[in-house]
Design a protein around this motif. Sequence first.
Motif, PDB file in Angstrom:
ATOM      1  N   GLU A 132      -2.572  13.753  -0.144  1.00 31.43           N
ATOM      2  CA  GLU A 132      -2.922  14.619   0.980  1.00 31.43           C
ATOM      3  C   GLU A 132      -4.356  14.370   1.460  1.00 31.43           C
ATOM      4  O   GLU A 132      -4.591  14.196   2.652  1.00 31.43           O
ATOM      5  N   ILE A 133      -5.313  14.291   0.558  1.00 30.92           N
ATOM      6  CA  ILE A 133      -6.713  14.112   0.949  1.00 30.92           C
ATOM      7  C   ILE A 133      -6.988  12.686   1.438  1.00 30.92           C
ATOM      8  O   ILE A 133      -7.727  12.480   2.395  1.00 30.92           O
ATOM      9  N   ILE A 134      -6.368  11.686   0.804  1.00 26.05           N
ATOM     10  CA  ILE A 134      -6.567  10.294   1.254  1.00 26.05           C
ATOM     11  C   ILE A 134      -5.915  10.085   2.613  1.00 26.05           C
ATOM     12  O   ILE A 134      -6.468   9.405   3.482  1.00 26.05           O
ATOM     13  N   LEU A 135      -4.761  10.690   2.818  1.00 32.50           N
ATOM     14  CA  LEU A 135      -4.099  10.598   4.117  1.00 32.50           C
ATOM     15  C   LEU A 135      -4.983  11.196   5.206  1.00 32.50           C
ATOM     16  O   LEU A 135      -5.148  10.591   6.280  1.00 32.50           O
ATOM     17  N   ALA A 136      -5.585  12.329   4.932  1.00 34.94           N
ATOM     18  CA  ALA A 136      -6.432  12.997   5.933  1.00 34.94           C
ATOM     19  C   ALA A 136      -7.712  12.203   6.209  1.00 34.94           C
ATOM     20  O   ALA A 136      -8.133  12.074   7.361  1.00 34.94           O
ATOM     21  N   THR A 137      -8.347  11.661   5.173  1.00 32.21           N
ATOM     22  CA  THR A 137      -9.638  10.998   5.372  1.00 32.21           C
ATOM     23  C   THR A 137      -9.495   9.542   5.825  1.00 32.21           C
ATOM     24  O   THR A 137     -10.208   9.103   6.725  1.00 32.21           O
ATOM     25  N   ILE A 191       0.835  -1.204   0.000  1.00 36.37           N
ATOM     26  CA  ILE A 191       0.000   0.000   0.000  1.00 36.37           C
ATOM     27  C   ILE A 191       0.868   1.251   0.000  1.00 36.37           C
ATOM     28  O   ILE A 191       0.580   2.222  -0.708  1.00 36.37           O
ATOM     29  N   THR A 192       1.941   1.246   0.749  1.00 35.48           N
ATOM     30  CA  THR A 192       2.839   2.410   0.796  1.00 35.48           C
ATOM     31  C   THR A 192       3.461   2.664  -0.567  1.00 35.48           C
ATOM     32  O   THR A 192       3.521   3.821  -1.026  1.00 35.48           O
ATOM     33  N   ALA A 193       3.891   1.606  -1.222  1.00 37.05           N
ATOM     34  CA  ALA A 193       4.488   1.770  -2.555  1.00 37.05           C
ATOM     35  C   ALA A 193       3.453   2.303  -3.543  1.00 37.05           C
ATOM     36  O   ALA A 193       3.757   3.183  -4.357  1.00 37.05           O
ATOM     37  N   ALA A 194       2.226   1.777  -3.476  1.00 35.36           N
ATOM     38  CA  ALA A 194       1.164   2.262  -4.365  1.00 35.36           C
ATOM     39  C   ALA A 194       0.771   3.688  -3.999  1.00 35.36           C
ATOM     40  O   ALA A 194       0.467   4.508  -4.872  1.00 35.36           O
ATOM     41  N   PHE A 195       0.774   4.006  -2.724  1.00 34.36           N
ATOM     42  CA  PHE A 195       0.410   5.348  -2.241  1.00 34.36           C
ATOM     43  C   PHE A 195       1.395   6.403  -2.757  1.00 34.36           C
ATOM     44  O   PHE A 195       1.019   7.529  -3.075  1.00 34.36           O
ATOM     45  N   LYS A 196       2.655   6.024  -2.884  1.00 36.85           N
ATOM     46  CA  LYS A 196       3.688   6.961  -3.361  1.00 36.85           C
ATOM     47  C   LYS A 196       3.520   7.305  -4.838  1.00 36.85           C
ATOM     48  O   LYS A 196       4.085   8.293  -5.309  1.00 36.85           O
TER      49      LYS A 196
END
Length: 187
Positions: free
Chosen positions: A138-143, A125-130
């Motif tokens: 920013e918005i996915i991290l917040a929500t 997930i971290t690799a895909a998130f990057k």
Amino acid sequence: MLPRSDSPQVPDEPAAETNSDQLMRLLYQEHSGPLLMFVLRLTGGDRQRAEDVVQETLLRAWRNADRLGTSGQPSLRPWLVTVARRIVIDEHRSVMARPQEAYGEDLERFAEADATDQVLRRMTITAAFKTLSPAHREIILATYFKGRTLPEAAEELGLPIGTAKSRVYYGLRALRAALEAREVTES
């Protein structure tokens, strides 16, 4: 009297050996049936084990034939029953003293839980998130990762609610595509 040297010597079987064979046959004929029934009850119906115990019992009687004849007992059955019972008890104690063998067992149920799967998921997930754009990250991290509601995240980031909704939608879509692409390349 010495044997004549011109006649071939054929050794006769010793009388004791013939008597012991006869004793064994007699013991088996007289006692094996009732002894087997008794031992079957002790072994919980395990016929093979019961037959082994009866065989061992009769073998011990044969080995101790010289002592059994002088005991003055009218029947050997009480002695045989006692020996058979002790053999079963000894076998049970020996099984209880050893740990159970795990041959044929499902070894997965013995495996200890570890966090390997969880770590691998997080890495994926971290690799895909990057791969996401900074605005979508920013918005996915917040929500999703900080647990804020959409209006709270929009206010925190200084975005209009419509823009926040749009970024969440397209950000999740891009994240899903990145995860699916990783899944295809890994398999």
